[in-house]
Each structure stands twice: as structure tokens, then as C-alpha cells.
Motif scaffolding. Structure first.
Motif: not given
Length: 77
Positions: A40-56, A59-71
Motif C-alpha cells: 500500500l505504501l509503495t502504491s501511495a508513493a508511486t500512484t494516487r496517494r489519495q486512493a490509499c488513505v482508507r486502505p492504509v 492497517v494503521v490505527p491513525l486518523s485520516r488527517q495524519q495518514l493524508r499528511a504522511v502519504l
């Protein structure tokens, strides 16, 4: 390292928000999600990161806001 802050209302210690991030790698490995998370992280780094927020987020217990910033940071790196 776990850090504690005193809780004003109950007097019990409260874990700092960073503590959850300390145990995250171990939790992901323990649950066997390290392989899917890597994909998922490889996909987020190479394609549309927005589409990976929910799937990540599953797996990872963080808020969507935190995930969006990291991705976004990962995508820009």
C-alpha cells in the motif's frame, strides 16, 4: 520509550500521543500486515496517494488527517 503526562481531572497518568507511534511497527508485524502495508505504501508513493488513505487506515490505527499528511510527504519524497 513511553512518556506519561499527569491527567488533571483524575490524577492518573495519560499516555502521550507519540506513544501509539512507538508500538506501531511491532503491532503491524504482529498482526501480519507488514506485507500488505508495504504494498500500500509503495502504491501511495508511486500512484494516487489519495486512493490509499482508507486502505492504509485499515492497517494503521491513525486518523485520516495524519495518514493524508504522511502519504503526501511520502509521495513528495
Amino acid at each position: 520509550m513511553v512518556s506519561y503526562e499527569p491527567r488533571a481531572t483524575t490524577g492518573r497518568p495519560r499516555r502521550s500521543p507519540g506513544c501509539r507511534l512507538c508500538v506501531l511497527p511491532a503491532r503491524v508485524r504482529f498482526t501480519g500486515q507488514d506485507g500488505p502495508l508495504t504494498e500500500l505504501l509503495t502504491s501511495a508513493a508511486t500512484t494516487r496517494r489519495q486512493a490509499c488513505v482508507r486502505p492504509v487506515g485499515k492497517v494503521v490505527p491513525l486518523s485520516r488527517q495524519q495518514l493524508r499528511a504522511v502519504l503526501q510527504e511520502l509521495h513528495g519524497a
